[in-house]
Structures are given as C-alpha cells and as structure tokens.
Scaffold this motif. Sequence first.
Motif, PDB file in Angstrom:
ATOM      1  N   LEU A 129      77.139  31.706  -7.573  1.00 40.95           N
ATOM      2  CA  LEU A 129      75.634  30.865  -7.557  1.00 40.95           C
ATOM      3  C   LEU A 129      75.127  30.559  -5.938  1.00 40.95           C
ATOM      4  O   LEU A 129      74.181  29.845  -6.181  1.00 40.95           O
ATOM      5  CB  LEU A 129      76.079  29.673  -8.248  1.00 40.95           C
ATOM      6  CG  LEU A 129      76.154  30.889  -9.913  1.00 40.95           C
ATOM      7  CD1 LEU A 129      76.537  29.330 -10.999  1.00 40.95           C
ATOM      8  CD2 LEU A 129      75.397  32.024 -10.420  1.00 40.95           C
ATOM      9  N   ARG A 130      75.939  30.299  -5.351  1.00 43.13           N
ATOM     10  CA  ARG A 130      75.552  29.240  -4.212  1.00 43.13           C
ATOM     11  C   ARG A 130      74.157  29.400  -3.560  1.00 43.13           C
ATOM     12  O   ARG A 130      73.026  29.259  -2.651  1.00 43.13           O
ATOM     13  CB  ARG A 130      76.841  28.997  -2.616  1.00 43.13           C
ATOM     14  CG  ARG A 130      76.407  28.822  -1.572  1.00 43.13           C
ATOM     15  CD  ARG A 130      76.777  28.610  -0.565  1.00 43.13           C
ATOM     16  NE  ARG A 130      76.887  27.980   0.477  1.00 43.13           N
ATOM     17  CZ  ARG A 130      76.932  28.083   1.382  1.00 43.13           C
ATOM     18  NH1 ARG A 130      76.351  28.990   1.952  1.00 43.13           N
ATOM     19  NH2 ARG A 130      75.773  27.177   2.338  1.00 43.13           N
ATOM     20  N   TYR A 131      73.898  30.561  -3.013  1.00 41.67           N
ATOM     21  CA  TYR A 131      72.834  31.512  -2.205  1.00 41.67           C
ATOM     22  C   TYR A 131      71.534  31.325  -3.435  1.00 41.67           C
ATOM     23  O   TYR A 131      70.617  30.678  -2.810  1.00 41.67           O
ATOM     24  CB  TYR A 131      73.032  33.373  -2.761  1.00 41.67           C
ATOM     25  CG  TYR A 131      71.772  33.379  -1.881  1.00 41.67           C
ATOM     26  CD1 TYR A 131      72.105  32.930  -0.576  1.00 41.67           C
ATOM     27  CD2 TYR A 131      70.762  34.226  -2.003  1.00 41.67           C
ATOM     28  CE1 TYR A 131      70.717  33.700   0.328  1.00 41.67           C
ATOM     29  CE2 TYR A 131      69.558  34.412  -1.239  1.00 41.67           C
ATOM     30  CZ  TYR A 131      69.302  34.598  -0.194  1.00 41.67           C
ATOM     31  OH  TYR A 131      69.228  34.599   1.177  1.00 41.67           O
ATOM     32  N   GLU A 133      66.174  44.275   1.910  1.00 43.83           N
ATOM     33  CA  GLU A 133      67.344  44.267   2.796  1.00 43.83           C
ATOM     34  C   GLU A 133      68.268  42.871   2.613  1.00 43.83           C
ATOM     35  O   GLU A 133      69.219  43.028   3.091  1.00 43.83           O
ATOM     36  CB  GLU A 133      66.316  42.541   4.117  1.00 43.83           C
ATOM     37  CG  GLU A 133      65.172  43.632   4.846  1.00 43.83           C
ATOM     38  CD  GLU A 133      65.900  45.049   5.740  1.00 43.83           C
ATOM     39  OE1 GLU A 133      66.703  44.290   6.235  1.00 43.83           O
ATOM     40  OE2 GLU A 133      65.026  46.079   5.769  1.00 43.83           O
ATOM     41  N   ALA A 134      67.742  42.019   1.118  1.00 47.09           N
ATOM     42  CA  ALA A 134      68.793  41.538   0.267  1.00 47.09           C
ATOM     43  C   ALA A 134      69.734  42.590  -0.199  1.00 47.09           C
ATOM     44  O   ALA A 134      71.106  42.125   0.702  1.00 47.09           O
ATOM     45  CB  ALA A 134      68.392  40.266  -0.529  1.00 47.09           C
ATOM     46  N   LYS A 135      69.549  43.225  -0.170  1.00 45.22           N
ATOM     47  CA  LYS A 135      70.352  44.399  -1.025  1.00 45.22           C
ATOM     48  C   LYS A 135      71.670  45.234  -0.563  1.00 45.22           C
ATOM     49  O   LYS A 135      72.567  45.257  -0.293  1.00 45.22           O
ATOM     50  CB  LYS A 135      69.770  45.370  -2.001  1.00 45.22           C
ATOM     51  CG  LYS A 135      69.042  45.249  -2.995  1.00 45.22           C
ATOM     52  CD  LYS A 135      68.031  46.255  -3.904  1.00 45.22           C
ATOM     53  CE  LYS A 135      67.838  45.480  -4.497  1.00 45.22           C
ATOM     54  NZ  LYS A 135      66.828  46.849  -5.577  1.00 45.22           N
ATOM     55  N   LYS A 136      70.750  45.089   1.588  1.00 49.11           N
ATOM     56  CA  LYS A 136      71.698  46.082   1.696  1.00 49.11           C
ATOM     57  C   LYS A 136      73.116  44.859   2.364  1.00 49.11           C
ATOM     58  O   LYS A 136      73.907  44.867   3.157  1.00 49.11           O
ATOM     59  CB  LYS A 136      71.008  45.581   3.624  1.00 49.11           C
ATOM     60  CG  LYS A 136      69.877  46.355   3.246  1.00 49.11           C
ATOM     61  CD  LYS A 136      69.490  46.651   4.656  1.00 49.11           C
ATOM     62  CE  LYS A 136      67.788  47.786   4.323  1.00 49.11           C
ATOM     63  NZ  LYS A 136      67.247  48.158   5.985  1.00 49.11           N
ATOM     64  N   VAL A 137      72.745  43.657   1.805  1.00 46.15           N
ATOM     65  CA  VAL A 137      74.522  42.354   2.286  1.00 46.15           C
ATOM     66  C   VAL A 137      74.619  42.243   0.689  1.00 46.15           C
ATOM     67  O   VAL A 137      75.392  41.106   0.792  1.00 46.15           O
ATOM     68  CB  VAL A 137      73.417  40.959   3.368  1.00 46.15           C
ATOM     69  CG1 VAL A 137      73.526  41.793   4.829  1.00 46.15           C
ATOM     70  CG2 VAL A 137      72.211  40.082   2.814  1.00 46.15           C
ATOM     71  N   ASN A 138      74.632  42.969   0.142  1.00 42.78           N
ATOM     72  CA  ASN A 138      75.223  42.657  -1.445  1.00 42.78           C
ATOM     73  C   ASN A 138      74.393  41.412  -2.394  1.00 42.78           C
ATOM     74  O   ASN A 138      75.220  40.523  -3.021  1.00 42.78           O
ATOM     75  CB  ASN A 138      75.702  43.233  -1.421  1.00 42.78           C
ATOM     76  CG  ASN A 138      76.474  44.173  -0.854  1.00 42.78           C
ATOM     77  OD1 ASN A 138      76.435  44.960  -1.077  1.00 42.78           O
ATOM     78  ND2 ASN A 138      77.906  43.808  -0.352  1.00 42.78           N
ATOM     79  N   VAL A 174      68.202  35.317   5.012  1.00 43.93           N
ATOM     80  CA  VAL A 174      69.061  36.170   3.472  1.00 43.93           C
ATOM     81  C   VAL A 174      69.592  37.045   5.430  1.00 43.93           C
ATOM     82  O   VAL A 174      70.947  36.408   5.070  1.00 43.93           O
ATOM     83  CB  VAL A 174      68.397  37.666   3.703  1.00 43.93           C
ATOM     84  CG1 VAL A 174      69.279  38.686   2.597  1.00 43.93           C
ATOM     85  CG2 VAL A 174      67.219  36.986   2.347  1.00 43.93           C
ATOM     86  N   LYS A 175      69.001  37.837   6.277  1.00 44.50           N
ATOM     87  CA  LYS A 175      69.905  37.918   7.484  1.00 44.50           C
ATOM     88  C   LYS A 175      68.870  38.863   8.330  1.00 44.50           C
ATOM     89  O   LYS A 175      67.571  38.362   8.053  1.00 44.50           O
ATOM     90  CB  LYS A 175      71.192  39.619   7.025  1.00 44.50           C
ATOM     91  CG  LYS A 175      69.833  40.481   6.382  1.00 44.50           C
ATOM     92  CD  LYS A 175      69.996  41.515   6.063  1.00 44.50           C
ATOM     93  CE  LYS A 175      70.641  42.520   7.483  1.00 44.50           C
ATOM     94  NZ  LYS A 175      69.546  43.477   7.805  1.00 44.50           N
ATOM     95  N   ASP A 176      69.243  38.505   9.689  1.00 39.79           N
ATOM     96  CA  ASP A 176      67.387  38.995  10.810  1.00 39.79           C
ATOM     97  C   ASP A 176      68.098  40.054  10.927  1.00 39.79           C
ATOM     98  O   ASP A 176      68.347  41.103  11.303  1.00 39.79           O
ATOM     99  CB  ASP A 176      68.966  38.346  11.897  1.00 39.79           C
ATOM    100  CG  ASP A 176      67.543  38.236  13.332  1.00 39.79           C
ATOM    101  OD1 ASP A 176      66.354  38.041  12.905  1.00 39.79           O
ATOM    102  OD2 ASP A 176      68.540  37.883  14.388  1.00 39.79           O
TER     103      ASP A 176
END
Length: 312
Positions: free
Chosen positions: A117-119, A142-147, A221-223
């Motif tokens: 739940l952290r995110y 993009e979030a789905k790419k890092v699960n 999320v990610k760069d």
Amino acid sequence: MKKLLFLLLITSISFAQKEIESYQLIDIEKFQGTIYRTDIFPSKYITPRTVDVWLPSNYSKNKKYSVLYMHDGQMLFDPNTTWNKQEWMVDEVVTKLNLENKIEDIIVVAIWNIPDLRYTDLYPKKPFNLLTKSDQEKVQTEAKKVNRSISLKEINSDNYLKFIVKELKPFIDKYYSVYTDAKHTAIMGSSMGGLISMYAICEYPKIFGSAACLSTHWIGVKDFEKNPIPESFFRYMMKKLPNPKNHKIYFDYGTETIDAGYIKYAYRVDEVLQTKGYTTENYKNLKFEGENHSEASWQNRIHIPLEFMFRK
C-alpha cells in the motif's frame, strides 16, 4: 548489533473505540532511548499498521518535547526490521545531536509502511488531480510497465494524512509530554516519503511547521520522456506552499542511482520556493555528490535536516 526486549505494558490504552496493545522495547546493548510500539494502531482512514514512538533516554514528563513524524518507520531504528538490513539510525543521530546541544528535545513518531500500500498511501492526490485526463492515462500506462497501478480512486494519501492529523497526533498529544503547536511539530521522509511530507505541510500548515523531504521522488512513477508528474507537483506547490514566515521546508538529492533522475528538477524546486518568498533561512535544496537512493545515504545526512528544523 542492537538487541531489543519486548515487554507488554500493564495498561492498554482505549483509542478510537478499540484497544491499542502497546509494547515497550528496551535497550540491552546499543539502543539509544526507548521505543513504545503499537503493533496495530487502529484507524478508520487507512489500513491499521505498526507505529513506534521513540523517546530519548532522559525523557521526562516534567518538560515538553517537539515531535517529529516520520514515514517508513521500520527503516529507522533497527536493521532487523528492514528489508535491506540498512537503517537511518535515528536514535543514535538524535542522541548525538542532543549531547552536542545542537537541537531542542524531540521525540520521534515512526509510522510503518505496508509494502503493498506504500505507493498509493504516499502519492499526493491533489497534484495527480491537476493532470489532464490524457496525462493521467499516460502516467497509468507508464506505471504498468513497473507493475504499479495508479488512479484517483486508488490514491489514498488524503486519508493517510487524516490518519496522522486526526488520529495519531491527538493520541501523541494526550499521552506524551509534547508541544502541540505547529512550531514544534515536523514531518520527514525520503523518496515517496519526501512527497507526502511536502504534501503534509501544504495541506496542514497549522499542524506542521517544518517538513524534511530527502531524495524527493519528483518523477512520481518512473523517469520517462515528457513526464508530466514533476510539473504537477510544482504547480501544486505554487498554489499551496505555506507562509515562509512561520514554516521551514528542506529538500535534498543525491547524484547516483534513482536520485540521478531528480537533478534536472532541482532548479524548479528553487524557482518555486523563492517565488513563494522562501529564503536560505527557511528552505534548503541540497545536492550530495556520490550519494544514492538508500537508507545508508540518508543516514549519512539526516543530521542536517534535523538541525535545520530543530536547531536551538
């Protein structure tokens, strides 16, 4: 290695119409001070979780203490509770600063995260809402790419802050000898914990007088190319940063691993804070060459934000 002994307190404390079972951690070897642990702190806003309250070894009910609320509580005191065997060593650092007479007396309230739940607990909701629908969809892709999964429905940071302000803080104020005003109340975290600390002082400026945000995860999320997330945070801060006359805010970043992705946003942090009237007296945005995105790196420098927020 730190050794901890668990002792059940004689008295359970009734709170939020539930019983809180508190456990006292007592130092045998190197542990500095005492920790009172609530394994399941009840809440109507978030999933109940562990909360630690660290008291200095000379804690006395005959004087008042400032309060520092910190996120990712299992990473702060004991390497045996961390996933990577690293810790912030908060107890040692605060004790050392106290012995050197560099900071005022404080206690530390450490809120453990729940990994799954952290995110969604820590991602600031209102900045995400500032994104256009197409940008929200881009971020979700993009979030789905890092699960990861992220949406306005899933983000729970507003409730996480309500837990701190409406449930946890009243408990601390009632059962510990602390100042209750914003001047003596601070919040601190790293990475996503940096984001939620920024969000906290903006949403609750009458509760928190200072915030420390280490390795703040501006990328969200990610760069990725044309990432709209950082600018959503800066737009939000332009609207919501509290009055610099009675607030302090600290940011920093390293230059290695994930932190390298934050370097290009440092100038925007400065622009926003200076536009809002902050000066070197009440804000910092520091670069640490060679430091990375880890508890070991944050441990190396936490004395700096501690002195900045609680300097005598």
